[in-house]
Design a protein around this motif. Structure first.
Motif, PDB file in Angstrom:
ATOM      1  N   GLU A  73       1.104  -1.434  -0.025  1.00 17.72           N
ATOM      2  CA  GLU A  73       0.095  -0.111  -0.029  1.00 17.72           C
ATOM      3  C   GLU A  73       1.137   1.230   0.638  1.00 17.72           C
ATOM      4  O   GLU A  73       1.307   1.797   0.675  1.00 17.72           O
ATOM      5  CB  GLU A  73      -1.002   0.319   1.342  1.00 17.72           C
ATOM      6  CG  GLU A  73      -2.399   0.932   1.101  1.00 17.72           C
ATOM      7  CD  GLU A  73      -3.323   1.096  -0.200  1.00 17.72           C
ATOM      8  OE1 GLU A  73      -3.332   1.921  -0.696  1.00 17.72           O
ATOM      9  OE2 GLU A  73      -3.409   0.049   0.018  1.00 17.72           O
ATOM     10  N   GLY A  74       0.717   2.414  -0.619  1.00 14.93           N
ATOM     11  CA  GLY A  74       1.591   3.369  -1.645  1.00 14.93           C
ATOM     12  C   GLY A  74       1.238   4.940  -1.117  1.00 14.93           C
ATOM     13  O   GLY A  74       0.957   5.040  -1.757  1.00 14.93           O
ATOM     14  N   SER A  75       0.296   4.755  -0.351  1.00 13.63           N
ATOM     15  CA  SER A  75      -0.597   5.926   0.218  1.00 13.63           C
ATOM     16  C   SER A  75       0.624   7.293   0.280  1.00 13.63           C
ATOM     17  O   SER A  75       1.529   6.893   0.936  1.00 13.63           O
ATOM     18  CB  SER A  75      -1.835   5.880   1.301  1.00 13.63           C
ATOM     19  OG  SER A  75      -0.674   5.569   2.575  1.00 13.63           O
ATOM     20  N   ARG A  76      -0.265   8.032   0.450  1.00  8.80           N
ATOM     21  CA  ARG A  76       0.520   9.702   0.863  1.00  8.80           C
ATOM     22  C   ARG A  76       0.678   9.168   1.707  1.00  8.80           C
ATOM     23  O   ARG A  76       2.717   9.310   1.709  1.00  8.80           O
ATOM     24  CB  ARG A  76      -0.066   9.974   0.719  1.00  8.80           C
ATOM     25  CG  ARG A  76       0.395  12.091   0.997  1.00  8.80           C
ATOM     26  CD  ARG A  76      -0.802  13.223   0.660  1.00  8.80           C
ATOM     27  NE  ARG A  76      -0.594  14.213   1.337  1.00  8.80           N
ATOM     28  CZ  ARG A  76      -0.752  14.576   2.567  1.00  8.80           C
ATOM     29  NH1 ARG A  76      -1.318  14.012   3.444  1.00  8.80           N
ATOM     30  NH2 ARG A  76       0.040  15.312   3.254  1.00  8.80           N
ATOM     31  N   GLY A  77       0.575   9.224   3.050  1.00 15.14           N
ATOM     32  CA  GLY A  77       0.947   9.071   4.490  1.00 15.14           C
ATOM     33  C   GLY A  77       1.760   7.851   4.726  1.00 15.14           C
ATOM     34  O   GLY A  77       2.860   8.484   5.062  1.00 15.14           O
ATOM     35  N   ALA A  78       1.603   7.038   3.940  1.00 17.62           N
ATOM     36  CA  ALA A  78       2.248   5.603   4.426  1.00 17.62           C
ATOM     37  C   ALA A  78       3.956   6.358   3.700  1.00 17.62           C
ATOM     38  O   ALA A  78       5.110   6.256   4.012  1.00 17.62           O
ATOM     39  CB  ALA A  78       2.066   4.675   3.369  1.00 17.62           C
ATOM     40  N   LEU A  79       4.311   6.813   2.698  1.00 15.54           N
ATOM     41  CA  LEU A  79       5.393   7.228   1.561  1.00 15.54           C
ATOM     42  C   LEU A  79       6.067   8.250   2.813  1.00 15.54           C
ATOM     43  O   LEU A  79       6.789   8.418   3.021  1.00 15.54           O
ATOM     44  CB  LEU A  79       4.993   7.577   0.783  1.00 15.54           C
ATOM     45  CG  LEU A  79       4.527   6.483  -1.191  1.00 15.54           C
ATOM     46  CD1 LEU A  79       3.971   6.700  -1.691  1.00 15.54           C
ATOM     47  CD2 LEU A  79       5.560   5.426  -0.238  1.00 15.54           C
ATOM     48  N   VAL A  80       5.217   9.437   2.965  1.00 17.33           N
ATOM     49  CA  VAL A  80       5.313  10.832   3.945  1.00 17.33           C
ATOM     50  C   VAL A  80       6.318   9.772   5.402  1.00 17.33           C
ATOM     51  O   VAL A  80       7.384  10.334   5.652  1.00 17.33           O
ATOM     52  CB  VAL A  80       4.832  11.919   3.952  1.00 17.33           C
ATOM     53  CG1 VAL A  80       4.826  12.350   4.689  1.00 17.33           C
ATOM     54  CG2 VAL A  80       4.791  12.055   2.635  1.00 17.33           C
ATOM     55  N   ALA A  81       5.132   9.067   5.697  1.00 17.73           N
ATOM     56  CA  ALA A  81       5.910   8.972   7.442  1.00 17.73           C
ATOM     57  C   ALA A  81       7.570   7.698   6.932  1.00 17.73           C
ATOM     58  O   ALA A  81       8.426   7.477   7.557  1.00 17.73           O
ATOM     59  CB  ALA A  81       4.744   7.906   7.663  1.00 17.73           C
ATOM     60  N   PHE A  82       7.547   6.757   5.925  1.00 14.53           N
ATOM     61  CA  PHE A  82       8.626   6.767   5.367  1.00 14.53           C
ATOM     62  C   PHE A  82       9.492   6.958   5.338  1.00 14.53           C
ATOM     63  O   PHE A  82      10.555   6.694   6.363  1.00 14.53           O
ATOM     64  CB  PHE A  82       8.304   5.607   3.929  1.00 14.53           C
ATOM     65  CG  PHE A  82       9.616   4.506   3.934  1.00 14.53           C
ATOM     66  CD1 PHE A  82      10.006   4.055   4.253  1.00 14.53           C
ATOM     67  CD2 PHE A  82       9.396   5.187   2.131  1.00 14.53           C
ATOM     68  CE1 PHE A  82      11.637   2.877   3.523  1.00 14.53           C
ATOM     69  CE2 PHE A  82      10.985   4.578   2.006  1.00 14.53           C
ATOM     70  CZ  PHE A  82      11.716   3.337   2.350  1.00 14.53           C
ATOM     71  N   VAL A  83       9.818   8.446   4.690  1.00 13.15           N
ATOM     72  CA  VAL A  83      10.674   8.943   4.186  1.00 13.15           C
ATOM     73  C   VAL A  83      11.060   9.489   5.965  1.00 13.15           C
ATOM     74  O   VAL A  83      12.445  10.325   6.295  1.00 13.15           O
ATOM     75  CB  VAL A  83       9.977  10.686   3.909  1.00 13.15           C
ATOM     76  CG1 VAL A  83      11.195  11.440   3.979  1.00 13.15           C
ATOM     77  CG2 VAL A  83      10.196  10.364   2.112  1.00 13.15           C
ATOM     78  N   ALA A  84      10.021   9.782   6.949  1.00 14.35           N
ATOM     79  CA  ALA A  84      10.229  10.622   8.447  1.00 14.35           C
ATOM     80  C   ALA A  84      11.266   9.970   9.177  1.00 14.35           C
ATOM     81  O   ALA A  84      11.934   9.820  10.094  1.00 14.35           O
ATOM     82  CB  ALA A  84       9.004  10.892   8.968  1.00 14.35           C
ATOM     83  N   TRP A  85      10.487   7.874   8.977  1.00 16.95           N
ATOM     84  CA  TRP A  85      11.419   7.270   9.726  1.00 16.95           C
ATOM     85  C   TRP A  85      12.607   7.422   9.079  1.00 16.95           C
ATOM     86  O   TRP A  85      13.400   6.614  10.300  1.00 16.95           O
ATOM     87  CB  TRP A  85      10.665   5.840   9.787  1.00 16.95           C
ATOM     88  CG  TRP A  85      11.208   4.658   9.892  1.00 16.95           C
ATOM     89  CD1 TRP A  85      11.170   4.137  11.834  1.00 16.95           C
ATOM     90  CD2 TRP A  85      11.610   4.031   9.311  1.00 16.95           C
ATOM     91  NE1 TRP A  85      12.080   3.264  11.420  1.00 16.95           N
ATOM     92  CE2 TRP A  85      12.501   2.945  10.094  1.00 16.95           C
ATOM     93  CE3 TRP A  85      12.373   3.760   7.687  1.00 16.95           C
ATOM     94  CZ2 TRP A  85      12.616   1.436   9.796  1.00 16.95           C
ATOM     95  CZ3 TRP A  85      12.693   2.421   7.185  1.00 16.95           C
ATOM     96  CH2 TRP A  85      13.114   1.694   8.508  1.00 16.95           C
ATOM     97  N   MET A  86      13.174   7.288   7.702  1.00  9.78           N
ATOM     98  CA  MET A  86      14.479   6.879   6.907  1.00  9.78           C
ATOM     99  C   MET A  86      15.423   7.853   8.172  1.00  9.78           C
ATOM    100  O   MET A  86      16.329   7.501   8.260  1.00  9.78           O
ATOM    101  CB  MET A  86      14.325   6.584   5.702  1.00  9.78           C
ATOM    102  CG  MET A  86      13.752   5.214   5.372  1.00  9.78           C
ATOM    103  SD  MET A  86      14.418   5.278   3.083  1.00  9.78           S
ATOM    104  CE  MET A  86      12.766   7.034   2.449  1.00  9.78           C
ATOM    105  N   LEU A  87      15.080   9.240   7.999  1.00 11.45           N
ATOM    106  CA  LEU A  87      15.784  10.008   8.035  1.00 11.45           C
ATOM    107  C   LEU A  87      15.631  10.251  10.110  1.00 11.45           C
ATOM    108  O   LEU A  87      17.254  10.468  10.199  1.00 11.45           O
ATOM    109  CB  LEU A  87      14.873  11.487   7.690  1.00 11.45           C
ATOM    110  CG  LEU A  87      15.243  11.905   6.724  1.00 11.45           C
ATOM    111  CD1 LEU A  87      14.669  13.222   6.383  1.00 11.45           C
ATOM    112  CD2 LEU A  87      16.589  11.793   5.783  1.00 11.45           C
TER     113      LEU A  87
END
Length: 358
Positions: free
Chosen positions: A79-93
């Motif tokens: 599931e590649g939703s907007r929220g999931a992708l933004v959360a992914f970026v924040a988590w990576m950093l």
């Protein structure tokens, strides 16, 4: 109207493909749908064939990062939703690395692209707007890191230069390894090599002509980087790439046999501490060799596998070479952003609004 039995006759790798084939069958008939499905399979095979191995490896690594994030956040992987992708970026950093530290923004950007590719390969529709939102979040968070005084990543590699090449050559021992190191660095500098380029060369890919060498670079990722690069004899014999290549190859054959003159043998061989040939060099061994050679020569900042490539662009620019000629020699697209960035290292000092004002 097509039946379920008819549809079973048509190859269908996955639910998305099956639905597409059913629509084709309804519009054009079973035979046309089968041929269209076979064309899709061919397109997939071609895409796999032309994707470089290092790109495939990067996609696989990025997908593993994505799955770790989904496990951490208790989110579904597909599931590649907007929220999931933004959360992914924040988590990576914040904490994305396996050691609990945050990734550098450039690495996070690479993993975001790889995760999106992985999602689409698995039939997940990821909208351009949702991906753009994640990239915007990444850019904003990177600014916050800079404002907090946090600079992550190794930064851009230092470029090779003529003084450094001369120091490298003088530090090489009078052995086959030393001759190989000279040839590896001097020729690599003159055709702006990436680490995978000399690793992929065969003896038959390097041809000696009266005016110098022609190196057939076949490991590039784009139509520009697959090229024949001409390397002329240098006026300074000490750092002449052509003479270094001839000396290395002559010594290799004298010490280890005529079989190493065969066109199908590796152009650059691995050599262990006892002088034994271990086979062809791989990209990682080329990178390690460049670092080791530059450290031995005591250059101010150790070189990496990309230093030779950066060096050709920056030194050629300093010497007044035409940008198109530099691009063609190094395998960049003309007006390549990365090439222009390397050149800016030189232009930024001379073509500078503050230079010479006082």
């Amino acid at each position: 109207m097509s039946t379920a039995a008819d549809m079973a006759l048509v190859p269908a790798p996955g639910d998305e493909r099956q639905a597409l084939i059913e629509r084709w069958a309804q519009r054009h008939g079973i035979d046309a749908a089968r041929r269209l499905a076979e064309a899709e399979d061919l397109a997939d095979a071609v895409a796999a064939e032309i994707t470089p191995d290092n790109t495939v490896d990067t996609y696989a690594k990025s997908w593993r990062v994505w799955t770790r994030f989904c496990t951490h956040a208790s989110l579904p992987e597909v599931e590649g939703s907007r929220g999931a992708l933004v959360a992914f970026v924040a988590w990576m950093l914040r904490e994305g690395q396996q050691n609990g530290k945050g990734y550098a923004p450039t690495s996070a950007d690479t993993h975001l692209a790889g995760a999106v590719t992985g999602l689409r390969q698995r039939g997940v529709a990821v909208s351009g707007d949702d991906q753009a939102a994640a990239r915007k979040a990444l850019a904003g968070l990177e600014v916050k890191l800079l404002q907090a005084g946090e600079r992550r990543g190794r930064g851009q590699a230092v470029g090779a230069d003529i003084d450094g090449l001369r120091a490298l050559v003088r530090a090489c021992p009078d052995t086959l390894t030393g001759d190989r190191d000279k040839a590896l660095t001097l020729t690599g500098f003159h055709y702006a090599s990436r680490s995978q380029d000399p690793a992929g060369l065969l003896t038959g890919d390097v041809t000696l002509y009266p005016r110098g060498l022609v190196v057939a670079v076949l490991t590039g990722k784009t139509k520009h980087s697959v090229r024949n690069a001409e390397i002329s004899y240098a006026d300074d014999s000490e750092i002449c790439p052509v003479r270094a290549w001839i000396a290395y190859r002559t010594r290799l054959v004298v010490e280890h046999g005529e079989q190493w003159a065969a066109p199908s043998t590796p152009a650059f061989v691995g050599i262990d501490q006892w002088g034994h040939i271990t086979g062809g060099m791989g990209p990682d061994s080329v990178t390690r060799a460049i670092k080791r050679i530059s450290t031995r020569a005591a250059v101010p900042i150790a070189w990496t596998g990309h230093s030779l490539r950066i060096g050709l662009a920056s030194v050629a620019r300093r010497k007044g070479r035409d940008g198109i000629a530099i691009a063609d020699q190094g395998g960049w697209a003309r007006h390549s952003r990365s090439m222009l960035g390397y050149m800016q290292r030189e232009d930024g000092w001379d073509d500078n609004a503050s230079a010479g004002l006082a």
